[in-house]
Structures are given as C-alpha cells and as structure tokens.
Scaffold this motif. Structure first.
Motif, mmCIF file in Angstrom:
data_model
loop_
_atom_site.group_PDB
_atom_site.id
_atom_site.type_symbol
_atom_site.label_atom_id
_atom_site.label_comp_id
_atom_site.label_asym_id
_atom_site.label_seq_id
_atom_site.Cartn_x
_atom_site.Cartn_y
_atom_site.Cartn_z
ATOM 1 N N ASN A 298 0.869 -1.178 0.000
ATOM 2 C CA ASN A 298 0.000 0.000 0.000
ATOM 3 C C ASN A 298 0.904 1.226 0.000
ATOM 4 O OD1 ASN A 298 -1.676 2.176 0.673
ATOM 5 N ND2 ASN A 298 -2.971 0.942 2.015
ATOM 6 N N SER A 303 0.861 5.870 4.203
ATOM 7 C CA SER A 303 1.568 4.638 4.525
ATOM 8 C C SER A 303 3.002 4.936 4.949
ATOM 9 C CB SER A 303 1.588 3.701 3.315
ATOM 10 O OG SER A 303 0.273 3.327 2.959
ATOM 11 N N ASN A 323 -0.789 2.958 8.416
ATOM 12 C CA ASN A 323 -0.821 1.882 7.440
ATOM 13 C C ASN A 323 0.596 1.507 7.011
ATOM 14 O OD1 ASN A 323 -3.585 1.779 7.448
ATOM 15 N ND2 ASN A 323 -3.843 3.123 5.678
ATOM 16 N N PHE A 386 -5.239 -2.160 0.679
ATOM 17 C CA PHE A 386 -4.958 -1.549 -0.615
ATOM 18 C C PHE A 386 -5.104 -0.035 -0.548
ATOM 19 C CE2 PHE A 386 -6.248 -5.866 -1.559
ATOM 20 C CZ PHE A 386 -5.359 -6.264 -2.553
ATOM 21 N N ALA A 387 -4.373 0.660 -1.417
ATOM 22 C CA ALA A 387 -4.492 2.114 -1.526
ATOM 23 C C ALA A 387 -5.741 2.463 -2.313
ATOM 24 C CB ALA A 387 -3.259 2.685 -2.215
ATOM 25 N N SER A 393 -0.889 0.215 -5.512
ATOM 26 C CA SER A 393 -0.941 -0.876 -4.546
ATOM 27 C C SER A 393 -0.852 -2.158 -5.364
ATOM 28 C CB SER A 393 -2.226 -0.834 -3.708
ATOM 29 O OG SER A 393 -3.384 -0.858 -4.523
#
Length: 526
Positions: A298, A303, A323, A386-387, A393
């Motif tokens: 991600n 993140s 994240n 996931f992004a 991602s």
C-alpha cells in the motif's frame, strides 16, 4: 455588414476543411517525389491498379529500409521488402517483386524505388508491386539499424494489413503444444506469445527447415505476410528469415504453483477486514507441507515508511502506527486441488463488505482481522490493505514464508503507478508473468529489470471508482504444461451488490445487465 462577415468566414472555413482533406505530401508547395508507404497502401481498394503520378498525388517513387533477407530461403521468392514511418510515424511496409535481384539486398540497406508503371496487386495474399525492373531500385545507404517492433500476436491478427511486409518481434513466444525432439521447423506451427496464437511459417526450401532447434521460450523476429483463406479473409503468417531471427530466452518452464485471478480492493462501505484476494492453484497443494506467503503493498500518502521501499516487499512498517507499506499473510494450513479457487483476506469472508453475501463456504486458506491484528512477520494492523488514493498498490505470491529484500515472487499484480516505488536498486521485485519480465527481452544483452517500474515493467491495472464494490476479475488462460499465460490477463470490473452470489466472481455472470455484461470467463488453466 455582420451578415457578410459571417458568410465570408463560413466560406473560408469550408475552404480550409476541403484543403485539409487532401493528401498533402509536399512541404513548401513543392510536390515530393516520394510517396509514403502508408499512402501507397491506401491506394489499393481490392482491384489491381497501375501506378502513375496521377494516382500517387504527383509522386513517382517510394523509399524505405530493406528488411528482407533471402539467405535463409524462407521468404516469398523475388520480393524486396521495405518499410518506413513517413506518415504520422506509423510503420508501414511494402513488398516489391524485382525477381532474382531481390537477393542482392540485405536488411539495413536504404533504397529509392521508382514505381511508376508498376502494378499494385495482391498476389498469393500479399499486397505487392509487380512489373518493376531491378534497375528501378537505387541503394543510397547500407548498414542502417532496423529496430525491433515489438507487437503482440493479437494486434497482428486484428490488423493484418497494418503489419504486412514489416519486421516485427513476437516476444516471449512458445509453441502452443510441447514440442518433441524429432520436431522440425518445416511447415506451419502455432506460436503463442501470451496474447493469441499466430502461425509461424517455414518453407520446405528454407535452409533451416529440418532443424530441430525449436525453443521452449524465445523471441521470434521476422516479417509478416498474409494469405487469403477460403472466405477471402487475410490470415497473417510470421516468417523468420534465418535461425538468427530466433533469440532463445529459456529452455525449461517456470510453473507457478499459485496464480492471481482477482481481488476486492474496495468494498461498498468501510474496507477494514473486508478486502480479499482470489487465487487459483495450478497443482494440488497441501500448505502444511509446502508453505507460501502473500504480501500486499500500500503506497498511499499515509503509509509508512515514506520514500522508497528500502526492503522491497519486506519493508513492512518502521513505525508503531499507521498503514504499513507492506503486509504479509502466511499460508501454512489447508489444502487446495488443481484448478480450485481459494482466498486470502479479512475474517468476515463477505463478498462486498458489511451485510453482504457470505463466502464462508468458499476455500479460505488464510483469513484474519487485519484491522486489529499485525501481519505474519511484518505489517501493522491496518484499516485498508490496498491504496484507495490513486497511488500504487498490489500484491504478490511467494514460495515459502521467508520474505526479504531479495525475495522474488512467483506471481504479482499492481494497481496504479503513483507513489515512491522504484529507484536504482530499490523497489518491488517482479516475476516473469504475462505483464512483467525480469530482463528486457528485446535488448541485445537481456538487460536486467527486476523491479516494478524498471525498464519495460510499466504495465498495471487501473484503480476503479471508490466505495462502489467493484471486484477485479482478471481472466486469462494459464497453460500449466508450458508454465506461461497463453491468454494474457485483462481487468474486468464486476460491480457487485450486497446480494451478489459467489458465481459472479468465479464463473460466467448469471445474467446480463448494464453493469455486469454476461460472458466474461474467469481465469482458467489449460
């Protein structure tokens, strides 16, 4: 007065539009004697035509670089094949029948050919110019480099006229069926490059016709010629000129035990603990005996750590919250059979977020609440694997559970291309797949490109509209015996509802609708 001005403006506009429709190949008002090959091929409308300055817009000749090589005796006799890119940088070629003198020209020769009086016709399926004496050809240079034009077989099959009489590279190709030691090149064989099957034609008279050097995986450089079938349809055939046109890449298959077939990266509603990934086993697997790992990356702005992923897929998180850049699932329990779908992801096991259809009866090999639990070895608990920001991602499958900076996956997909992903010797390593290559397969020295975004590894799936519940069905056909994709994966968005059945993400859609058109197959094995 205003009315007169408008009428004048309208007439002037019409004049400009009319003049813009003419083929204008003469800069500065002077007619060029050289007609682009694109325009030459456009002259042909199905009937033989005698070429003159009238139908060639004032021109009388063509120019191009020779791509034909008759030393291997595998090209139609007498054809001088040239190509160029004069018209809007579109590569086009033409074959010119000059008889036995065609053997005097080699790839890289630059020629000018006066084609006035020649006949443009389709002979034996190939559009060519006949009736041209050898003396009409003038060589003006030699030793020019002919760069490979990498083209998928599916593009050639879809537009055979565009690629006819051009030099192309069909890359990472193998024969549709496993070859035997006794097999030879002679005849017609189906060549598959992961997009479709195209015919590799070798004439009985070719110097290599009886060669047994049929490669498992190779690049095939050569010239495309067309043939007419019984219905009058053009069918392209690929002709290598000599065995030097075959560049071996590997001699044995790299069979991935697990392949990626789909993913749910953004459910309808909150994502936490509802995202999942879909896989297919290409053989029977007992994960207790043979373990695997799935790692998700991600690269959204929130993140951590920021910057390049210093440890690649093993970067995880260097912080105590937020994240993670990567998050790992170990697959160490359960069994799957060859061809069976299985899943990895959140413990809710629902198809499209909260209060949606349960998938508890599907085959889940690893599932836990990743919003409250850290990953297996690295990755902090996260609200989303996931992004959903547009940054990249993706996820990858590894043999074994030990994943470090040097680990290479057996399959991998990426969604989007934004964020800090690759720099020099740092990035996310890729596998040899339908999308990615560990080396630049068309470079002379097979230059290494081991990371996503390095070299030619630029392909990715698209990020879809957020919070609607799109499942990403990838499709494609994987040939287990050959260890390759014989039909490349393509992203098919499946807009799920809260009551969608599992068959919508594993098989053909049960009913057609504007959002879910029927007929898209799931990933399959061959």
């Amino acid at each position: 007065m205003k009315k007169i001005f408008l009428i004048t403006l309208t007439l002037l506009s019409a004049a400009f539009l009319w003049s813009g429709c003419e083929k204008n190949n003469y800069p500065g008002g002077t007619i060029s004697p050289y007609l682009p090959l694109y325009d030459l091929r456009e002259i042909y409308k199905g009937n033989d035509i005698t070429l003159n300055t009238g139908n060639m817009f004032g021109s009388n000749s063509v120019t191009g670089v020779v791509v034909s090589d008759h030393s291997g005796k595998n090209l139609p006799a007498g054809l001088l094949v040239i190509q160029e890119r004069k018209r809007i940088n579109l590569l086009r070629g033409i074959s010119i029948n000059i008889g036995n003198d065609a053997v005097n020209y080699v790839p890289g020769d630059s020629v000018v050919v006066n084609i006035t009086g020649g006949i443009l016709k389709r002979t034996d399926g190939v559009l060519q110019i006949t009736g041209i004496p050898a003396g009409a050809v003038t060589k003006v240079a030699s030793g020019l480099k002919v760069d490979p034009n990498r083209v998928s077989s599916s593009n050639i099959l879809a537009k055979p006229e565009d690629y006819e009489s051009t030099f192309v590279a069909i890359v990472k190709a193998g024969f549709d069926t496993r070859t035997e030691p006794t097999d030879v090149y002679a005849g017609d064989k189906l060549l598959n490059d992961g997009f479709d099957n195209i015919t590799l034609h070798t004439q009985a008279s070719a110097t290599f016709a009886n060669s047994h050097e049929l490669n498992f995986n190779a690049n095939y450089y050569g010239i495309v010629f067309n043939k007419l079938n019984a219905e009058g349809k053009l069918i392209p055939h690929h002709h290598i000129r000599t065995l030097q046109d075959v560049k071996p890449l590997s001699s044995t298959p790299e069979i991935a035990s697990v392949i990626i077939s789909g993913f749910m990266a953004d459910v309808r509603g909150g994502d936490g603990n509802y995202e999942y990934m879909q896989f297919i086993a290409t053989r029977d697997i007992d994960f207790a005996a043979t373990s695997f790992a799935v790692v998700v990356t991600n690269n959204a702005g929130g993140s951590v750590p920021i910057g390049l992923p210093s440890l690649g897929w093993a970067t995880g998180s260097l912080a105590t919250k937020g994240n993670s850049r990567t998050y790992k699932f170990n697959l160490t329990m359960g069994k799957v059979s060859k061809g069976e779908f299985f899943y990895v992801g959140g413990s809710t096991k629902m198809i499209n977020g909260s209060s949606s259809t349960t998938m508890a009866d599907s085959k889940w090999i690893r599932s836990f609440n990743y919003s409250t639990t850290n990953g297996d070895g690295f990755g902090l608990k996260t609200s989303g694997l996931f992004a959903n920001s547009g940054n990249a991602s993706g996820f990858a499958v590894f043999e074994g559970t030990e994943v470090d900076v040097n680990s290479t996956p057996i399959d991998v997909v990426f969604i989007g291309s934004g964020g800090s992903l690759y720099g020099g010797t740092t990035g996310y390593r890729i596998a040899n797949t339908d999308f990615y290559d560990k080396v630049d397969v068309v470079s002379d020295d097979l230059k290494p490109q081991p990371f996503y975004r390095s070299g030619t590894n630029k392909m990715n799936f698209a990020y879809l509209t957020s919070d609607l519940g799109y499942f990403n069905k990838l499709g494609g056909v994987y040939n287990v015996a050959l260890g390759k994709w014989v039909k490349a994966r393509a992203q098919t968005p499946v807009l799920l509802t809260k009551t969608s059945p599992v068959i919508e993400i594993e098989g053909v859609f049960p009913a057609a609708s504007e959002e879910n058109p029927a007929g898209f197959p799931a990933t399959s094995l061959k």
